[in-house]
Design a protein around this motif. Structure first.
Motif, mmCIF file in Angstrom:
data_model
loop_
_atom_site.group_PDB
_atom_site.id
_atom_site.type_symbol
_atom_site.label_atom_id
_atom_site.label_comp_id
_atom_site.label_asym_id
_atom_site.label_seq_id
_atom_site.Cartn_x
_atom_site.Cartn_y
_atom_site.Cartn_z
ATOM 1 N N ALA A 196 0.666 -1.137 -0.452
ATOM 2 C CA ALA A 196 -0.232 0.289 -0.046
ATOM 3 C C ALA A 196 0.415 1.141 0.099
ATOM 4 C CB ALA A 196 -0.966 -0.039 0.930
ATOM 5 N N GLY A 197 0.131 2.116 -0.604
ATOM 6 C CA GLY A 197 1.044 3.121 -0.830
ATOM 7 C C GLY A 197 0.686 4.338 0.639
ATOM 8 N N GLU A 198 1.486 5.329 0.032
ATOM 9 C CA GLU A 198 0.967 6.626 1.567
ATOM 10 C C GLU A 198 0.064 7.141 1.968
ATOM 11 O OE1 GLU A 198 4.169 7.832 2.868
ATOM 12 O OE2 GLU A 198 4.631 6.431 2.111
ATOM 13 N N PRO A 199 -0.515 6.947 2.652
ATOM 14 C CA PRO A 199 -1.378 7.368 3.347
ATOM 15 C C PRO A 199 -2.242 8.349 2.287
ATOM 16 C CG PRO A 199 -0.425 7.120 4.956
ATOM 17 C CD PRO A 199 0.209 7.379 3.848
ATOM 18 N N ALA A 244 -7.072 -1.245 -6.364
ATOM 19 C CA ALA A 244 -7.994 -1.039 -4.786
ATOM 20 C C ALA A 244 -7.091 -0.644 -3.615
ATOM 21 C CB ALA A 244 -7.799 -2.536 -4.166
ATOM 22 N N TRP A 245 -8.186 0.011 -2.669
ATOM 23 C CA TRP A 245 -7.172 0.742 -1.263
ATOM 24 C C TRP A 245 -7.443 0.186 -0.226
ATOM 25 C CZ3 TRP A 245 -6.445 5.552 -2.689
ATOM 26 C CH2 TRP A 245 -6.553 6.197 -4.254
ATOM 27 N N LEU A 303 -6.333 5.950 4.519
ATOM 28 C CA LEU A 303 -6.934 5.520 2.994
ATOM 29 C C LEU A 303 -5.446 5.488 2.470
ATOM 30 C CD1 LEU A 303 -9.335 8.057 2.141
ATOM 31 C CD2 LEU A 303 -9.200 5.965 2.466
ATOM 32 N N ARG A 304 -4.977 4.321 1.604
ATOM 33 C CA ARG A 304 -4.277 4.039 1.040
ATOM 34 C C ARG A 304 -4.467 3.173 0.083
ATOM 35 N NH1 ARG A 304 -0.124 0.943 5.274
ATOM 36 N NH2 ARG A 304 1.159 0.951 3.393
ATOM 37 N N GLU A 305 -3.941 3.709 -0.914
ATOM 38 C CA GLU A 305 -3.703 2.838 -2.568
ATOM 39 C C GLU A 305 -3.012 1.386 -2.326
ATOM 40 O OE1 GLU A 305 -3.944 3.552 -7.055
ATOM 41 O OE2 GLU A 305 -3.323 4.936 -5.946
ATOM 42 N N ALA A 357 1.341 -5.366 -8.155
ATOM 43 C CA ALA A 357 2.529 -5.880 -6.693
ATOM 44 C C ALA A 357 2.065 -7.004 -6.390
ATOM 45 C CB ALA A 357 3.799 -4.684 -6.457
ATOM 46 N N PHE A 358 0.853 -6.459 -5.519
ATOM 47 C CA PHE A 358 0.503 -7.161 -4.146
ATOM 48 C C PHE A 358 0.013 -8.505 -4.956
ATOM 49 C CE2 PHE A 358 -4.292 -7.978 -2.912
ATOM 50 C CZ PHE A 358 -4.012 -8.761 -2.110
#
Length: 140
Positions: free
Chosen positions: A38-41, A71-72, A120-122, A127-128
């Motif tokens: 997950a990326g940055e919030p 997805a988030w 909330l993180r994208e 990669a997931f």
């Protein structure tokens, strides 16, 4: 009803309750993978189409799939458990517009408990999915 039958029914009810409260097998690993990818919030996510699906990862994390490729990861209550969040039920996301935000966004559990969205993180979906596949095949 015999004592043996009563005991069996009681044990079955307790097992069903425990199963309902425990995450499905593999959900802890899935949460770890989602968190790692997950990326940055962000403060707000605007949806241009209806939400594809939602997935409860544990009592304080939900994956919201905008589409198959987007997805988030939502964190609820700063990581504290959200009572009634159940792996077997759909999650309702309360919004005041076509977006989810950390200022006034909530996930509503099956017992109508409102759990505030605090992060909330994208998700990096490719990669997931690659990490899930590697884990499934025994790789790291």
């Amino acid at each position: 009803m015999s004592l043996r039958t009563t005991a069996f029914i009681l044990l079955a009810a307790l097992a069903a309750t425990a199963a309902a409260e425990a995450p499905p097998s593999g959900q802890a690993e899935r949460l770890a993978l989602a968190t790692a990818h997950a990326g940055e919030p962000v403060q707000r996510v605007r949806f241009l189409r209806p939400i594809h699906r939602s997935e409860v990862l544990d009592e304080s994390h939900v994956l919201v799939w905008e589409s198959l490729s987007k997805a988030w990861l939502l964190e609820l209550r700063n990581g504290k458990p959200c009572p009634g969040l159940d792996w077997g039920f759909a999650v309702t996301i309360e919004t005041q517009s076509d977006s989810i935000n950390v200022d006034n966004g909530y996930v509503i559990s099956k017992n109508d408990v409102r759990c505030r969205i605090t992060s909330l993180r994208e998700l990096d979906v490719p990669a997931f999915r690659a990490a899930e596949a590697a884990q499934a095949s025994g790789g790291t």
